[in-house]
Design a protein around this motif. Structure first.
Motif, PDB file in Angstrom:
ATOM      1  N   LEU A 271      26.707  13.653  36.759  1.00 13.71           N
ATOM      2  CA  LEU A 271      27.017  12.529  35.871  1.00 13.71           C
ATOM      3  C   LEU A 271      28.513  12.233  35.888  1.00 13.71           C
ATOM      4  N   ASP A 272      28.847  10.969  35.758  1.00  8.65           N
ATOM      5  CA  ASP A 272      30.224  10.498  35.789  1.00  8.65           C
ATOM      6  C   ASP A 272      30.898  10.793  37.125  1.00  8.65           C
ATOM      7  N   THR A 273      30.103  10.765  38.201  1.00  6.87           N
ATOM      8  CA  THR A 273      30.640  10.859  39.559  1.00  6.87           C
ATOM      9  C   THR A 273      30.047   9.717  40.386  1.00  6.87           C
ATOM     10  N   LEU A 274      30.663   9.449  41.514  1.00  3.34           N
ATOM     11  CA  LEU A 274      30.161   8.384  42.379  1.00  3.34           C
ATOM     12  C   LEU A 274      28.818   8.756  43.005  1.00  3.34           C
ATOM     13  N   TRP A 275      28.558  10.057  43.136  1.00  2.00           N
ATOM     14  CA  TRP A 275      27.278  10.480  43.700  1.00  2.00           C
ATOM     15  C   TRP A 275      26.105  10.039  42.835  1.00  2.00           C
ATOM     16  N   ALA A 276      26.307   9.990  41.525  1.00  2.00           N
ATOM     17  CA  ALA A 276      25.242   9.549  40.624  1.00  2.00           C
ATOM     18  C   ALA A 276      24.923   8.077  40.810  1.00  2.00           C
ATOM     19  N   LEU A 277      25.855   7.322  41.372  1.00  2.00           N
ATOM     20  CA  LEU A 277      25.632   5.901  41.635  1.00  2.00           C
ATOM     21  C   LEU A 277      25.083   5.651  43.032  1.00  2.00           C
ATOM     22  N   ILE A 278      25.205   6.641  43.914  1.00  2.00           N
ATOM     23  CA  ILE A 278      24.798   6.467  45.311  1.00  2.00           C
ATOM     24  C   ILE A 278      23.424   7.058  45.587  1.00  2.00           C
ATOM     25  N   LEU A 279      23.216   8.323  45.205  1.00  2.00           N
ATOM     26  CA  LEU A 279      22.000   9.050  45.607  1.00  2.00           C
ATOM     27  C   LEU A 279      20.693   8.406  45.139  1.00  2.00           C
ATOM     28  N   PRO A 280      20.604   7.838  43.915  1.00  2.00           N
ATOM     29  CA  PRO A 280      19.316   7.239  43.516  1.00  2.00           C
ATOM     30  C   PRO A 280      18.895   6.046  44.381  1.00  2.00           C
ATOM     31  N   PHE A 281      19.813   5.500  45.175  1.00  2.00           N
ATOM     32  CA  PHE A 281      19.485   4.337  46.000  1.00  2.00           C
ATOM     33  C   PHE A 281      19.608   4.661  47.485  1.00  2.00           C
ATOM     34  N   ALA A 282      19.361   5.930  47.838  1.00  2.00           N
ATOM     35  CA  ALA A 282      19.533   6.370  49.221  1.00  2.00           C
ATOM     36  C   ALA A 282      18.511   5.749  50.166  1.00  2.00           C
TER      37      ALA A 282
ATOM     38  N   TRP B 108      23.368   0.378  36.112  1.00  2.00           N
ATOM     39  CA  TRP B 108      23.390   1.765  36.562  1.00  2.00           C
ATOM     40  C   TRP B 108      24.750   2.432  36.345  1.00  2.00           C
ATOM     41  N   PRO B 109      25.871   1.798  36.710  1.00  2.57           N
ATOM     42  CA  PRO B 109      27.168   2.425  36.391  1.00  2.57           C
ATOM     43  C   PRO B 109      27.386   2.600  34.889  1.00  2.57           C
ATOM     44  N   LEU B 110      26.795   1.703  34.085  1.00  2.00           N
ATOM     45  CA  LEU B 110      26.974   1.804  32.638  1.00  2.00           C
ATOM     46  C   LEU B 110      26.351   3.076  32.081  1.00  2.00           C
ATOM     47  N   VAL B 111      25.159   3.438  32.581  1.00  2.00           N
ATOM     48  CA  VAL B 111      24.466   4.615  32.040  1.00  2.00           C
ATOM     49  C   VAL B 111      24.883   5.911  32.731  1.00  2.00           C
ATOM     50  N   MET B 112      25.450   5.829  33.916  1.00  2.00           N
ATOM     51  CA  MET B 112      25.776   7.039  34.677  1.00  2.00           C
ATOM     52  C   MET B 112      27.242   7.452  34.577  1.00  2.00           C
ATOM     53  N   THR B 113      28.116   6.571  34.099  1.00  2.00           N
ATOM     54  CA  THR B 113      29.539   6.897  34.054  1.00  2.00           C
ATOM     55  C   THR B 113      30.068   6.756  32.628  1.00  2.00           C
ATOM     56  N   THR B 114      31.120   7.509  32.360  1.00  3.15           N
ATOM     57  CA  THR B 114      31.724   7.467  31.020  1.00  3.15           C
ATOM     58  C   THR B 114      33.232   7.295  31.062  1.00  3.15           C
ATOM     59  N   THR B 115      33.852   7.436  32.231  1.00  4.10           N
ATOM     60  CA  THR B 115      35.306   7.309  32.341  1.00  4.10           C
ATOM     61  C   THR B 115      35.665   6.321  33.444  1.00  4.10           C
ATOM     62  N   ASP B 116      36.924   5.854  33.407  1.00  2.61           N
ATOM     63  CA  ASP B 116      37.394   4.907  34.410  1.00  2.61           C
ATOM     64  C   ASP B 116      37.458   5.514  35.803  1.00  2.61           C
ATOM     65  N   ALA B 117      37.472   6.835  35.897  1.00  2.00           N
ATOM     66  CA  ALA B 117      37.592   7.493  37.201  1.00  2.00           C
ATOM     67  C   ALA B 117      36.415   7.177  38.119  1.00  2.00           C
ATOM     68  N   SER B 118      35.258   6.869  37.559  1.00  2.00           N
ATOM     69  CA  SER B 118      34.079   6.607  38.380  1.00  2.00           C
ATOM     70  C   SER B 118      33.418   5.270  38.061  1.00  2.00           C
ATOM     71  N   ARG B 119      34.074   4.439  37.292  1.00  2.00           N
ATOM     72  CA  ARG B 119      33.498   3.134  36.970  1.00  2.00           C
ATOM     73  C   ARG B 119      33.793   2.113  38.067  1.00  2.00           C
ATOM     74  N   THR B 120      32.976   1.061  38.090  1.00  2.00           N
ATOM     75  CA  THR B 120      33.079   0.053  39.137  1.00  2.00           C
ATOM     76  C   THR B 120      33.559  -1.281  38.569  1.00  2.00           C
ATOM     77  N   LEU B 121      33.742  -2.251  39.450  1.00  2.00           N
ATOM     78  CA  LEU B 121      34.306  -3.541  39.046  1.00  2.00           C
ATOM     79  C   LEU B 121      33.525  -4.254  37.945  1.00  2.00           C
ATOM     80  N   PRO B 122      32.183  -4.331  38.007  1.00  2.00           N
ATOM     81  CA  PRO B 122      31.474  -5.042  36.928  1.00  2.00           C
ATOM     82  C   PRO B 122      31.770  -4.485  35.548  1.00  2.00           C
TER      83      PRO B 122
END
Length: 274
Positions: A135-146, A210-224
């Motif tokens: 959680l709160d890593t880029l992997w959490a945003l990538i792996l579910p859509f592999a 998806w980034p909203l529920v998987m991230t909590t800090t700016d370190a792993s958040r995306t443009l939207p």
């Protein structure tokens, strides 16, 4: 047979009307991004600002770690695309060129997943990512859509159009199945792959949920997610700054579409989905 001139005129007016309907929001976004805050509130709406305020873009960019958001969005979108290509190409080849026990069943199960929205399964995926400590890593945003059921379907239809004689000739030349995929199937399906790649990139580049529920800090958040913070600039909803931020979000997509449009046309006109 020549078309009736009246029908051609009506058809042209209808197409022009559709273009205006779809283009108007985009033109309004560009216009608003250069306005003062006062000009965004005027009625009737003012399409052309008195002065082009380029500082709206610098204000939007400097309102947060936008460079970090941009890098995260790029890594996530490209990472998903790489994993999807690595999974959908062999899967589509297997479904298109092989008949094995349960192939129709497994393909049907794959198609059923198209009807399940990601919002419905986010909780078990969230718990899985949490158990893996992602959680709160880029992997959490990538792996579910592999992988992508839509990509498998689209590519399978393209692979099925390749003549079997061509593959048999390659096998007679001692070509391995992987070499057949990379040297014959993939080049012939290039327009479809580019089209799918563009659709996938745009979908995940613009993804907000998806980034909203998987991230909590700016370190792993995306443009939207970064764009939503622009509502807080200048102590209120500054629509001109918000539209400038949205234009920054859209520009990469426009470049991708500009360079990929010929391949998209080829994918749907020449190969098609049969």
């Amino acid at each position: 047979m020549k078309k009736n001139p009246i029908w051609k005129f009506v058809n042209g007016i209808g197409m022009l009307l559709l273009i205006c309907i779809f283009a108007m929001p985009f033109v309004w976004m560009i216009s608003t991004s250069f306005k003062t805050l006062g000009e965004t509130m005027t009625f009737p709406p003012k399409w052309i600002p008195n002065q082009l305020l380029w500082e709206n873009f610098s204000k939007a960019w400097n309102s947060g770690p936008f460079l970090k958001y941009l890098m995260n969005s790029t890594i996530v979108s490209v990472g998903i695309l790489i994993l999807q290509f690595a999974t959908i190409i062999p899967a589509a080849y297997a479904f298109a060129r092989y008949r094995f026990k349960g192939s129709n069943f497994f393909f049907g199960v794959t198609m059923v997943t198209l009807m399940i929205p990601s919002q419905l399964i986010f909780l078990p995926v969230f718990l899985q990512m949490s158990s893996w400590g992602l959680l709160d890593t880029l992997w959490a945003l990538i792996l579910p859509f592999a992988s992508s059921a839509f990509g498998i379907f689209l590519l399978r239809q393209s692979f099925k159009q390749v003549p079997e004689e061509l593959l048999e000739a390659a096998r007679l030349d001692q070509a391995s199945e992987w070499k057949i995929i990379m040297k014959i199937m993939v080049p012939m399906a290039k327009p479809v792959l580019i089209t799918f790649g563009m659709f996938s990139f745009i979908a995940h580049w613009n993804d907000y949920f998806w980034p909203l529920v998987m991230t909590t800090t700016d370190a792993s958040r995306t443009l939207p997610l970064g764009i939503t913070k622009l509502r807080e600039v200048d102590g209120g909803v500054a629509w001109n700054i918000l539209m400038a931020g949205n234009l920054i979000l859209v520009i990469p997509i426009l470049f991708i579409f500009f360079f990929a449009q010929r391949q998209i046309i080829r994918a749907f006109v020449y190969t098609g989905v049969k």
